[in-house]
Design a protein around this motif. Structure first.
Motif, PDB file in Angstrom:
ATOM      1  N   LEU A 234       0.634  -1.507   0.264  1.00 51.07           N
ATOM      2  CA  LEU A 234      -0.466   0.464  -0.320  1.00 51.07           C
ATOM      3  C   LEU A 234       1.083   1.261  -0.036  1.00 51.07           C
ATOM      4  O   LEU A 234       0.859   2.489  -0.987  1.00 51.07           O
ATOM      5  N   LYS A 235       2.284   1.239   1.037  1.00 51.41           N
ATOM      6  CA  LYS A 235       3.104   2.674   1.026  1.00 51.41           C
ATOM      7  C   LYS A 235       3.117   2.542  -1.007  1.00 51.41           C
ATOM      8  O   LYS A 235       3.893   4.144  -1.145  1.00 51.41           O
ATOM      9  N   GLU A 236       3.900   1.666  -1.020  1.00 48.66           N
ATOM     10  CA  GLU A 236       4.493   1.393  -2.635  1.00 48.66           C
ATOM     11  C   GLU A 236       3.621   2.445  -3.290  1.00 48.66           C
ATOM     12  O   GLU A 236       3.799   3.379  -4.183  1.00 48.66           O
TER      13      GLU A 236
ATOM     14  N   VAL B 244     -10.469   4.544  -6.300  1.00 44.47           N
ATOM     15  CA  VAL B 244     -10.436   3.894  -7.886  1.00 44.47           C
ATOM     16  C   VAL B 244      -9.668   2.852  -7.835  1.00 44.47           C
ATOM     17  O   VAL B 244      -9.643   2.034  -8.412  1.00 44.47           O
ATOM     18  N   MET B 245      -8.409   2.901  -6.807  1.00 43.89           N
ATOM     19  CA  MET B 245      -7.608   2.016  -6.207  1.00 43.89           C
ATOM     20  C   MET B 245      -7.660   0.927  -6.118  1.00 43.89           C
ATOM     21  O   MET B 245      -8.029   0.056  -5.965  1.00 43.89           O
ATOM     22  N   MET B 246      -9.173   1.125  -4.772  1.00 48.33           N
ATOM     23  CA  MET B 246      -9.757   0.288  -4.088  1.00 48.33           C
ATOM     24  C   MET B 246     -10.044  -0.873  -4.976  1.00 48.33           C
ATOM     25  O   MET B 246     -10.549  -2.216  -4.494  1.00 48.33           O
ATOM     26  N   ASP B 247     -11.133  -0.191  -5.990  1.00 46.95           N
ATOM     27  CA  ASP B 247     -12.479  -1.373  -6.783  1.00 46.95           C
ATOM     28  C   ASP B 247     -11.190  -1.686  -8.362  1.00 46.95           C
ATOM     29  O   ASP B 247     -10.896  -3.002  -8.091  1.00 46.95           O
TER      30      ASP B 247
ATOM     31  N   LYS C 254      -6.212  -3.588   6.671  1.00 50.23           N
ATOM     32  CA  LYS C 254      -6.906  -3.683   7.557  1.00 50.23           C
ATOM     33  C   LYS C 254      -8.717  -4.217   7.281  1.00 50.23           C
ATOM     34  O   LYS C 254      -8.741  -5.342   6.901  1.00 50.23           O
ATOM     35  N   TYR C 255      -9.113  -3.057   6.585  1.00 49.38           N
ATOM     36  CA  TYR C 255     -10.702  -3.320   5.762  1.00 49.38           C
ATOM     37  C   TYR C 255     -10.229  -3.741   4.627  1.00 49.38           C
ATOM     38  O   TYR C 255     -11.126  -4.745   3.639  1.00 49.38           O
ATOM     39  N   ILE C 256      -8.659  -3.256   3.483  1.00 48.10           N
ATOM     40  CA  ILE C 256      -8.749  -4.570   2.873  1.00 48.10           C
ATOM     41  C   ILE C 256      -8.919  -6.088   3.165  1.00 48.10           C
ATOM     42  O   ILE C 256      -9.289  -6.758   2.212  1.00 48.10           O
ATOM     43  N   SER C 257      -8.229  -5.786   3.457  1.00 46.78           N
ATOM     44  CA  SER C 257      -7.426  -7.835   4.148  1.00 46.78           C
ATOM     45  C   SER C 257      -8.770  -8.600   4.529  1.00 46.78           C
ATOM     46  O   SER C 257      -9.251  -9.382   3.827  1.00 46.78           O
TER      47      SER C 257
END
Lengths: 85, 381, 203
Positions: free
Chosen positions: A8-10, A49-52, A77-80
């Motif tokens: 995510l940082k990258e 947009v990235m999340m999608d 946390k949310y993504i996992s």
């Protein structure tokens, strides 16, 4: 989880063109908006947009994003918990 | 300095509500909106609300005028401009200019071509219009986001006032395209119901398409109004978010007021921008309050047309001039309960009231704002 | 026009080279724009992270304007109008954005790209950096139009809508670019005429 945070940082540095920010500068609990990384409303939309695109997560309500995009920690946390890809 | 008066005379518009000014005013007076649920998967996969001009009707109207090859937007623009060029009898000589305002012009031609064709250039679009009518001066394109249409009126007035031209025809137009629909959607700015400017229940923008035209002239004999003052001042705040303090809009209105020699007390009606995004409408309410304009009747016409982008400023001016001529201001469609933090006098119903002086405002991406003051002459006709 | 106005400073950016008031300010031969812009930013000593989020047209305009405005104090009191124009509008970014909506299987339009599909955004960027609460307007012409700049800048000054005007021709399409930005003021030595503008543009 650690790998996801690193990823995510990258991504954030890359997608949001944070030219002078290094991965090691970003701490897991740093605020992404406001005083932290200084992201703004367009950055927030770009993160949606990235999340999608990368995790198959659709955030219909930008207000939802506020809690999720608080820090790398909260995003990871949310993504996992919600990712479909 | 001896400052020349500059006027706005003939007007016209091509919209989903009709192809002339009278049919548009009639529809608005009767509370009819041009916004419909669109099911057109080439524009957007899910159904969406927008104000879209019927293409068959457009093609038929254009075919009656010319068999020239033209894009959809060019047809809208030609149909808007043609009657006022004819009616005005203005000679298209070295003292007559064309100002064209648009945000995206013929952007749809990009879909058909990997390499942009000449028509994708805004100056080419303007040249096509110039060639159609036979203007002899180089066209001037104003492309300044959502203030383009009203800024074009201001630019025309300034050029005429400076003596560079005696007459400037202003044509403004934009289309509903996949390009802008997807963009506003990516901004999470699109409403899933027809837009509700200034309402507590507003959920964002509805897009629309239109062309509007007007003659800006030194000649007052057929004038509807004097263009008394104008300003276009930036927010210097954010490229997409409106200023929380309304600074640029406040300064634009002040600039227009100073030039026109009017104060808030002289303004009978405000035709505002009212896109129905949370921040835009709030910003306007803040700005109007800072200037003591909070009791002036105000509406947004976006509920009738949607946001027609580079056309909106001129289209809404055309309708505003009709309000002035008829002394009748129209309900701000979609408004139900107050939804801005500071009180403004949003028109919940049509109102018969003298309108001798009105203010048109617009704001847009890039922090831009434009304000223009119109004063009635010749009883508005 | 009643009064005479003057060109007080000017900047050109073209072919990986920046010249400021006729002297070479920075050059990076054979460098693509993205890299050139970054190097020029460092060379000019600008510290403004938002620069890296801008599209090409905004970066180009910003770099030129920053040289001309570097001595102004960003306190909101500066009445320098921005009068910009070009031929391609925002077409460079329009094409980039359009490419992102062509493939329906991979349909992720970017808000950060979309916002730059308007040519006036570059003036917004300059206004934000230098706190210019001033007249802004963006025009499109087929080619560089010195007469229009001369006329419209004079109107802004004649009518006291501005104290000074920054005029800019800022063209960017497919890594071909040219910026010519200059300042017009009420005092100076080089008169603000179409002929002088054209000469500087070509120099």
């Amino acid at each position: 989880m650690e790998a996801l945070k690193q990823e995510l940082k990258e991504k954030i540095i890359n997608i949001l063109n944070l030219e002078d920010v290094q991965i090691e500068d970003v701490n897991d609990n740093d605020a992404l908006f406001g005083d932290g990384l200084g992201l703004d409303s367009i950055d927030a939309l770009e993160l949606i947009v990235m999340m999608d695109k990368d995790y198959g997560i659709k955030l219909a309500d930008p207000k939802e994003g506020k809690a999720i995009f608080q820090s790398i920690e909260t995003m990871a946390k949310y993504i996992s918990e919600n990712r479909t890809k | 300095m001896n400052v020349k008066n500059v006027y706005i005379a003939y007007t016209n518009c091509i919209t989903p509500l009709g192809f002339d000014v009278d049919s548009n005013v009639q529809a608005i007076a009767n509370g009819v909106s041009g916004i419909r649920l669109q099911e057109n998967s080439t524009l957007m996969t899910a159904p969406f609300y927008a104000g879209v001009i019927d293409s068959d009707k457009l093609n038929t109207a254009f075919a009656a005028l010319s068999d020239a090859k033209a894009t959809r937007l060019e047809k809208m623009m030609v149909l808007a401009l043609d009657p006022i060029i004819k009616k005005s009898g203005v000679e298209l000589n070295a003292k007559t200019a064309l100002i064209l305002s648009t945000t995206k012009g013929n952007i749809t031609v990009l879909n058909e071509n990997a390499v942009p064709v000449p028509d994708a250039y805004l100056h080419q679009l303007a040249q096509n219009i110039v060639d159609f009518f036979g203007f002899t001066t180089q066209p001037i394109v104003v492309s300044n986001a959502c203030v383009s249409g009203i800024m074009a009126v201001s630019v025309a007035k300034r050029l005429v006032q400076a003596g560079l031209y005696d007459n400037v025809f202003v044509i403004s137009g934009d289309e509903v395209s996949e390009f802008v629909l997807s963009g506003f959607n990516s901004f999470q700015a699109m409403s899933d119901v027809p837009c509700k400017p200034y309402s507590a229940n507003r959920k964002g923008v509805t897009l629309g398409e239109a062309a509007a035209a007007a003659l800006v002239t030194i000649n007052n004999s057929e004038a509807k109004a004097k263009i008394a003052g104008d300003g276009s001042i930036n927010d210097a705040n954010h490229i997409s978010g409106p200023s929380r303090t309304g600074e640029g809009l406040v300064r634009s209105i002040e600039s227009a007021f100073n030039e026109a020699g009017v104060t808030a007390q002289n303004i009978d009606y405000i035709s505002a921008h009212g896109t129905a995004t949370p921040f835009n409408d709030e910003m306007e309410a803040v700005a109007f309050n800072r200037l003591g304009l909070n009791e002036v009747p105000v509406n947004s016409l976006k509920g009738y047309y949607g946001h027609t982008l580079g056309a909106s400023g001129l289209l809404e001016t055309v309708i505003g001039l009709e309000s002035m001529a008829r002394n009748k201001v129209f309900a701000s469609m979609g408004y139900d309960e107050p939804g801005v933090s500071q009180p403004i006098n949003v028109l919940a119903a049509n109102l018969d009231t003298p309108v001798n002086c009105f203010l048109k405002t617009a704001s847009g991406f890039g922090g831009c704002n434009t304000a223009v003051v119109f004063q009635k002459v010749n009883n508005g006709r | 026009m009643a009064d005479k106005y003057y060109i007080t400073q000017h900047c050109s950016i073209e072919g990986s080279r920046i010249s400021f008031n006729g002297a070479e300010f920075f050059i990076a031969p054979d460098t693509a724009f993205a890299d050139f812009a970054k190097q020029a930013y460092r060379h000019a000593g600008i510290d403004y992270p938002k620069f890296f989020k801008m599209d090409n047209l905004s970066k180009l305009s910003f770099l030129a304007a920053d040289l001309l405005l570097k001595d102004t104090v960003p306190d909101g009191g500066n009445n320098t109008a921005l009068l910009f124009a070009n031929a391609a509008s925002s077409l460079d970014t329009d094409v980039k954005y359009n490419d992102s909506i062509i493939d329906k299987e991979n349909y992720f339009p970017s808000p950060a790209v979309f916002v730059y599909t308007l040519p006036n955004i570059c003036m917004g960027e300059i206004s934000i950096k230098h706190k210019l609460y001033t007249e802004n307007s963006f025009f499109v012409f087929e080619a560089f139009n010195p007469e229009f700049f001369a006329n419209y800048a004079a109107i802004l000054l004649d009518t006291n809508k501005a104290e000074t005007v920054l005029c800019g021709w800022v063209e960017f399409f497919k890594d071909e670019y040219k910026a010519f930005v200059y300042e017009v003021a009420k005092e100076g030595s080089l008169e603000h005429t179409a002929k002088n503008i054209q000469t500087l543009y070509l120099s």
